[in-house]
Structure formats: C-alpha cells, structure tokens
Design a protein around this motif. Structure first.
Motif, short mmCIF file in Angstrom:
data_model
loop_
_atom_site.label_atom_id
_atom_site.label_comp_id
_atom_site.label_asym_id
_atom_site.label_seq_id
_atom_site.Cartn_x
_atom_site.Cartn_y
_atom_site.Cartn_z
N ILE A 1 20.90 28.17 -44.90
CA ILE A 1 21.83 29.29 -45.09
C ILE A 1 21.09 30.62 -45.06
CG2 ILE A 1 21.74 29.38 -47.62
CD1 ILE A 1 24.90 29.68 -45.41
N ALA A 2 19.83 30.62 -45.54
CA ALA A 2 19.02 31.84 -45.49
C ALA A 2 18.70 32.21 -44.04
CB ALA A 2 17.74 31.66 -46.28
N ALA A 3 18.42 31.21 -43.20
CA ALA A 3 18.12 31.48 -41.79
C ALA A 3 19.31 32.12 -41.09
CB ALA A 3 17.72 30.18 -41.08
N ILE A 4 20.50 31.60 -41.37
CA ILE A 4 21.71 32.20 -40.78
C ILE A 4 21.89 33.62 -41.26
CG2 ILE A 4 24.22 32.04 -40.65
CD1 ILE A 4 23.93 28.99 -40.85
N ALA A 5 21.70 33.83 -42.56
CA ALA A 5 21.86 35.17 -43.13
C ALA A 5 20.86 36.16 -42.52
CB ALA A 5 21.71 35.13 -44.65
N VAL A 6 19.62 35.73 -42.37
CA VAL A 6 18.60 36.61 -41.78
C VAL A 6 18.99 36.98 -40.36
CG1 VAL A 6 16.22 36.68 -40.93
CG2 VAL A 6 16.70 35.81 -43.23
N ALA A 7 19.47 36.02 -39.58
CA ALA A 7 19.88 36.31 -38.21
C ALA A 7 21.04 37.29 -38.18
CB ALA A 7 20.26 35.02 -37.49
N VAL A 8 22.02 37.08 -39.04
CA VAL A 8 23.20 37.95 -39.07
C VAL A 8 22.82 39.37 -39.46
CG1 VAL A 8 25.36 38.40 -40.30
CG2 VAL A 8 24.85 36.10 -39.49
N LEU A 9 21.91 39.52 -40.39
CA LEU A 9 21.59 40.84 -40.94
C LEU A 9 20.48 41.58 -40.21
CD1 LEU A 9 21.80 39.97 -44.75
CD2 LEU A 9 23.54 41.10 -43.34
N THR A 10 19.63 40.87 -39.47
CA THR A 10 18.48 41.53 -38.86
C THR A 10 18.50 41.53 -37.33
OG1 THR A 10 17.10 39.53 -38.87
CG2 THR A 10 17.06 40.92 -40.84
N PHE A 11 19.17 40.58 -36.71
CA PHE A 11 19.26 40.61 -35.26
C PHE A 11 20.14 41.78 -34.83
CE2 PHE A 11 18.50 35.79 -34.33
CZ PHE A 11 17.28 35.90 -34.96
N ASP A 12 19.97 42.21 -33.60
CA ASP A 12 20.84 43.24 -33.05
C ASP A 12 20.90 43.08 -31.54
OD1 ASP A 12 18.47 44.36 -32.05
OD2 ASP A 12 18.33 45.85 -33.64
N GLN A 13 21.40 44.10 -30.85
CA GLN A 13 21.59 44.01 -29.41
C GLN A 13 20.27 43.95 -28.65
OE1 GLN A 13 24.16 47.26 -28.32
NE2 GLN A 13 25.67 46.77 -29.87
N ARG A 14 19.17 44.34 -29.29
CA ARG A 14 17.88 44.33 -28.62
C ARG A 14 17.15 42.99 -28.76
NH1 ARG A 14 15.77 49.45 -31.83
NH2 ARG A 14 16.79 48.16 -33.41
N THR A 15 17.67 42.10 -29.59
CA THR A 15 17.03 40.81 -29.79
C THR A 15 17.13 39.96 -28.53
OG1 THR A 15 17.65 40.88 -32.14
CG2 THR A 15 17.00 38.75 -31.24
N LEU A 16 16.01 39.39 -28.11
CA LEU A 16 16.03 38.48 -26.95
C LEU A 16 16.77 37.21 -27.35
CD1 LEU A 16 12.39 38.86 -25.55
CD2 LEU A 16 14.50 39.76 -24.56
N PHE A 17 17.91 36.98 -26.69
CA PHE A 17 18.81 35.93 -27.16
C PHE A 17 19.53 35.32 -25.97
CE2 PHE A 17 22.12 34.02 -29.70
CZ PHE A 17 21.48 33.75 -30.90
N PRO A 18 19.69 33.98 -25.95
CA PRO A 18 19.36 32.98 -26.96
C PRO A 18 18.03 32.29 -26.67
CG PRO A 18 20.86 32.04 -25.38
CD PRO A 18 20.51 33.41 -24.89
#
Length: 650
Positions: A238-255
């Motif tokens: 659940i922490a990993a999901i939260a970190v992704a939701v709160l820290t990723f943005d449009q500049r993150t290389l994804f997926p």
C-alpha cells in the motif's frame, strides 16, 4: 494432489471485500489525478486495475476449467454483461452531449475516438492521435477508454491461450506466463525510453501488468508466508501505491521500471490477503471503500466525460467548488449506472437470451458507428454553432505556414512575406522569434505589402531564439541560429524585428548571457537596427484561456472572463526591463524597444480579449489574427513605415 495442483485447478472464487477496497483506491487515485487534486501520479490507478483484472479473470477461467464448465461463449457473455451495457450508455450520452456542446473540430475528433472504441481500438487511436498528458487530450471525452480497449484485447486472446496452456499442466502455465510477463516488461522498459506513447497505450507493453495478477492465481498454497511477513509485505504494497500516486507525474518514464511500484504494490496486497486479512486488508474492507469499489467501473466510465464537458462548458474547473461539483456529479451518475444498468445486466440469464444480448450489443455498436460516421462525414456538423464560427476561426487558425526549420534555412526556402518582387539577395527586414513571431506574421505580411517591403520569417513554434543550457528542444537551436545569422549577412538584412514570449525565458539559467550573445551575433551579421518587441499582456488561466473565451461568449451569465489589468501588465514590463537593461553596449547595432500595449486595454484598464464576437486572443499569450490586426496594427505599421522611409532614402 499436491498444493500446486489444487490451487491451479480449483482456485477459490469467494468474494473478497478487500479487492473492492483496492478498486476504490485505484479509481479515487485516477479521479484525483484528473481533477488536479493533489495526486500527480494518480494515473497509476489504471495499473492497479490491470493487476486486479488479471487476477480475477485468471481465477474465473481456471475455476471453470477445473469444474469442466468453461466455454468461450460463456466467458465472453460474462464480459459483455460486465462491460458493454454501462459503456454503451456512457458512449451514447457522450455522443449526445457532444452534439450539444462541442465545436465542429471537437465533434469530429469525438466521432473518430468513438469509432475506434467500437472497434476495440481506442488505445491505438489515442496512441496515434495524442499523448495521455498532452494539453489537447484534456478535452477528449473518451480518452479514458484506452484502458478498456487494452483489457478487451487481452480478454479476446488470453482465455484461448490459457485453455491451451492448461493442457500442459500447472507448472507449464506458471513458466510460460512468467516468460511472457518478462518479455512484456522488457518491452515496456525499452518503450518508456524510446517510444513512450506506444509503450503507454498498447497491449504488448501493458500485458505484464495483467499477467502479474494472473501469476498470483497459480502460486501454490504451500507458498505462503507467516502472518508477520504478510503484514509487512501488505504494508509495503500500500505504501508503494501511495508513493507512486503522490510522487509520480507527467515526466515519469512510464510504464517502465516506475510501474513496478503500483503493480508490485497491488500484487503484494492481493497475495498477502488471499487467505487471511492483514491490517491493510481490513482497512480496505471498510464499508465506504467497498461501496466505492463496487461502483468503481461506472465511476471510471463517467467521471472523465463529466470533467471534460464541464471544462468545455465553463472553460475550466480549476476551482475547488467546480471540482467538488464534478466529483459529486460523477459519484451520483456512477451509482445510478451501477444500480440500474450494471446490476440488472450482470445477473446471469438463461443461455437462450445470449443471442438477444449479442444482437442488442451489436445493434448499439452499429448505431454508434453510424452516428460517428455522420459526424465525421459532415466535418462535425458545423451548422450547429454558426454564431461561434467566427470565434472558432480566430482561436484555432494558427499561421504555421510561416514557420521555418533547419531544412528551410539550409536550402534557402525561408518563408518570404510582403512584396514578392524584389532585388535578388536583398531583403528589407527579417521577423525573428518563436510562436509569438508566427502569430504576428500575417500582420507583418499584409503591412509589408502596403509599404512595398519584403521580409524573411525565421520563427519556429515552441523554440526559443536563445541557446539556453537547460532548453529542451527537438531541434538544434545553435545550428538554427547560426544559419539564420548567415542568411542575414547573405541577404544584406539591416533591420530585424525580434518577437518572443519573454516571460517564458526569465527564469531559465543563462538567459541574460544568451540574450546578449544573440544581440552581438546580429551586429556581426551586419544588422544595423533591432526592433525589440515587448510581449503583449499575458492573460490568466494558461492554455485553457481559448476555451474560456468561447465559454464566456456562450454562457455570459455563468462564465466570467478574467483579464489582465494595466497594473498587472506594469509588473510584466518591469521584469522585461530587468533583462533589457543588461543588454551590451554595441558599436553599430541600434536597439529600439517597441511598446505593444498601446491598444491592448479598454477604458476600464483591462485587456481587450473578446469584442463583438471576435476573439482577440487565441490562448493566454498569443493574439489571434483579428487580435494582431486590431491591437498591434498601428504598431507594426509604425515600425515598417520607418524601415520603408530609410529604404527610400537609400
């Protein structure tokens, strides 16, 4: 039977409220992302959905296979009942609302995306059409259907694949699924760097996320951990999901590698709560989250069209009250869709009703394809909004025909404006800059003809004339400038009009040095005078301003059009002066500042933006063709008349 065989052949189908809660977390993250409400990485909620879907679909198929009751027809019927009724109602509502609200070009684009969705190719369409984070994507009501297309494509292939694999045994299923997952993940990592749009939208680079859920199902019962480990792993998940939701943005290389956080987090939660709930599982099982999880599919379907149409109707929802209204409306419509559309169709009917179901769904698809085709064939039914056609033309008509890139400079195909009959190798002036120069190019063209002048246009949309260390561009700015200076010398150009968006440059490292370097290079190229145009007043709301202009004209009692005041513009001028005052002392190059604000304000001291049904701005900082002629016509006439008089003396 050993544990592996039992789990592989007879997976439990008990209802798990913690999965509903995890669905709720996923859809809440997506809604927060789309409403810009503090979740810059909320788009990873889709990845969590993929893991859940992969797990549930695999469990369903293997359960039916173990009982000897699996059939492709039954599987697809269940998928149809789960997906198509609510989706069809949403598509119909979106097409109807589009007829009422969208401008012709927007309705045409909606029709194309609807047609792609009907063919299960929405993800391919949006990959080719635009990026998920691109500004125009903000006004595409069916953009979110790309993820449904990924799942639908997966559902078409995976059941047949799993039926074949099961004949090889459970070990083969695990090995082959793991191998395909690895290949798909490797493709996603590579694509995130080399082909980010394709990697984001297409099934081959998303399949590993669905397969991550599938692999959880075939893990044997014996491969379980102690309660303490499950608690820790669930917490990390659940922490990993939260970190992704709160820290990723449009500049993150994804997926790429980044997607391991939400995918791994979701997989950890599903696995560690499969037999006994951890504290995370108990938290996800609370009634409010379970309820949101149950309506999550309808909420995902409806929230984005509601947000898009509210933006289109009101120009923006970047206010807490409008955002709250959009979310509240989405929840209400989602509940109604779940209660009166999803649930009735999901109740298993006798197989005799299957032909009726497929016929109805097929008929709806034919209807939507017919409507979409009609919208496309007529160019978006332009006769609907005749009163808006003038504004639409002013806002959307950007003069890209004047743009020049390195190939044009290298092959002497630089756009020419003004009087076309002139002495070879001699031009009267050059218009130099970025998209602001392009927006004024038609005005310079017409005024030049009146004065018998001929000019060159060296301007590129989105490309600064200044070579900055942190400037990220698709073209070599240094090479472009060097070719430009060579063209100035070759064509004996003595006057240059520099028109750029200054406020975009101020905070960039090395701007002052780059500005001075350009001035010195102009002097070395033989330029005698630089006409330094100030930036026109910049309006509020950023890129949404063009839609705000249209919304204020359409709904004047509901939408107010914010405008920059004289006092605010003076602050902009002061910042410009801080840069202009640092220009070097030059020997032969004279610099004249050109004030562009003379006619930009009304008698009340606010920017002139929309007058007599004509948009004077096309967005927050570019003038429309009408706006350029109305607000800067006299200014450009003054500059070019000065140049013409000196040419006459020469």
């Amino acid at each position: 039977m050993n544990g592996a065989t039992i789990v592989c052949e007879s997976p439990s189908m008990r209802h798990r409220p913690d999965i509903d809660g995890l669905r709720a977390v996923s859809v809440i993250a997506v809604v927060l992302f789309h409403t810009h409400a503090g979740a810059p990485g909320g788009y990873v909620g889709v990845d969590v959905f993929f893991v859940i879907s992969g797990s549930l679909i695999t469990r369903l198929i293997l359960n039916d296979l173990s009982m000897g009751t699996f059939s492709i027809a039954d599987f697809w019927e269940r998928r149809f009942r789960r997906i198509m009724p609510a989706l069809s109602v949403m598509i119909g509502a979106v097409l109807l609302a589009g007829y009422c609200l969208l401008l012709p070009n927007q309705l045409d684009e909606l029709a194309r995306s609807s047609l792609a969705q009907s063919l299960l190719l929405a993800n391919v369409y949006f990959w080719r059409d635009t990026g998920y984070f691109a500004a125009p994507a903000d006004h595409k009501p069916l953009l979110h259907t790309w993820s449904l297309a990924v799942e639908e494509q997966f559902y078409l292939v995976f059941p047949l694949f799993l039926v074949i694999l099961r004949k090889l045994g459970c070990s083969a299923i695990k090995s082959i699924l793991a191998a395909i997952l690895t290949l798909s993940f490797a493709a996603a990592v590579y694509g995130a760097f080399r082909h980010p749009a394709a990697s984001f939208f297409l099934l081959p680079t998303r399949a590993w996320e669905l397969l991550a859920g599938s692999l959880l199902v075939v893990i044997p019962d014996s491969f379980r951990f102690r309660k303490l480990f499950n608690e820790a792993a669930s917490t990390v998940g659940i922490a990993a999901i939260a970190v992704a939701v709160l820290t990723f943005d449009q500049r993150t290389l994804f997926p790429g590698f980044a997607a391991l956080l939400p995918v791994g987090g979701a997989a950890a939660i599903l696995f560690t709560n499969s037999h006994c709930l951890t504290w995370v599982g108990r938290l996800l099982s609370v009634p409010p989250l379970v309820f949101v999880g149950r309506i999550s599919y309808s909420l995902y379907l409806w929230h984005w069209p509601i947000i898009v149409y509210m933006k289109i109707a009101l120009g923006t929802i970047n206010r807490w009250d409008l955002t709250l209204a959009a979310v509240t409306c989405s929840l209400i419509v989602a509940y109604l869709s779940w209660r009166y559309v999803e649930l009735p169709f999901r109740r298993r009917a006798p197989s005799a009703n299957r032909p009726v179901l497929f016929t109805c769904v097929g008929a709806l698809q034919v209807l939507f394809i017919s409507i979409s085709t009609a919208y496309m064939a007529t160019g978006g039914l332009p006769s609907r909004h005749l009163e808006l056609q003038t504004i639409v033309a002013d806002v959307e008509d950007f003069p890209l025909e004047y743009a020049s890139f390195i190939p044009e400079l290298e092959n002497s195909r630089i756009p020419v404006i003004g009087h076309k009959v002139h002495d070879p190798g001699r031009f009267d002036f050059a218009l130099f800059g970025d998209s602001h120069a392009l927006s004024l190019a038609p005005l310079f063209d017409s005024v030049s003809k009146r004065h018998g002048l001929t000019g060159l246009v060296i301007a590129t949309n989105g490309v600064s004339p200044f070579l900055l260390d942190e400037y990220d561009s698709s073209i070599d700015v240094g090479k472009r400038n060097r070719l430009f200076f060579e063209a100035l010398a070759k064509n004996h150009i003595e006057d240059v009009c520099l028109v750029v968006r200054w406020d975009w440059q101020f905070n960039k490292r090395g701007m002052c040095g780059a500005f001075c370097s350009v001035l010195m290079s102009l002097e070395e190229a033989g330029v005698h005078r630089l006409w330094l145009f100030r930036q026109v007043p910049c309006q509020p709301l950023g890129d949404a301003y063009s839609q705000q202009i249209i919304a204020s004209f359409r709904f004047p009692t509901l939408v107010s059009l914010p405008r920059t005041s004289v006092e605010q513009y003076r602050q902009q001028v002061e910042i410009e002066n801080a840069l202009f005052d640092k220009r070097p002392v030059l020997k032969t190059l004279a610099v004249e500042l050109v004030d562009t604000s003379g006619k930009c304000f009304d008698t009340e001291g606010y920017s002139r933006v929309l007058e007599s049904g004509r948009a004077l701005y096309r967005d927050d900082d570019h003038l429309s063709r009408k706006g350029a002629a109305e607000l800067l016509g006299e200014t450009v006439h003054y500059v070019l008349s000065r140049i013409a008089k000196e040419r006459a003396v020469d």
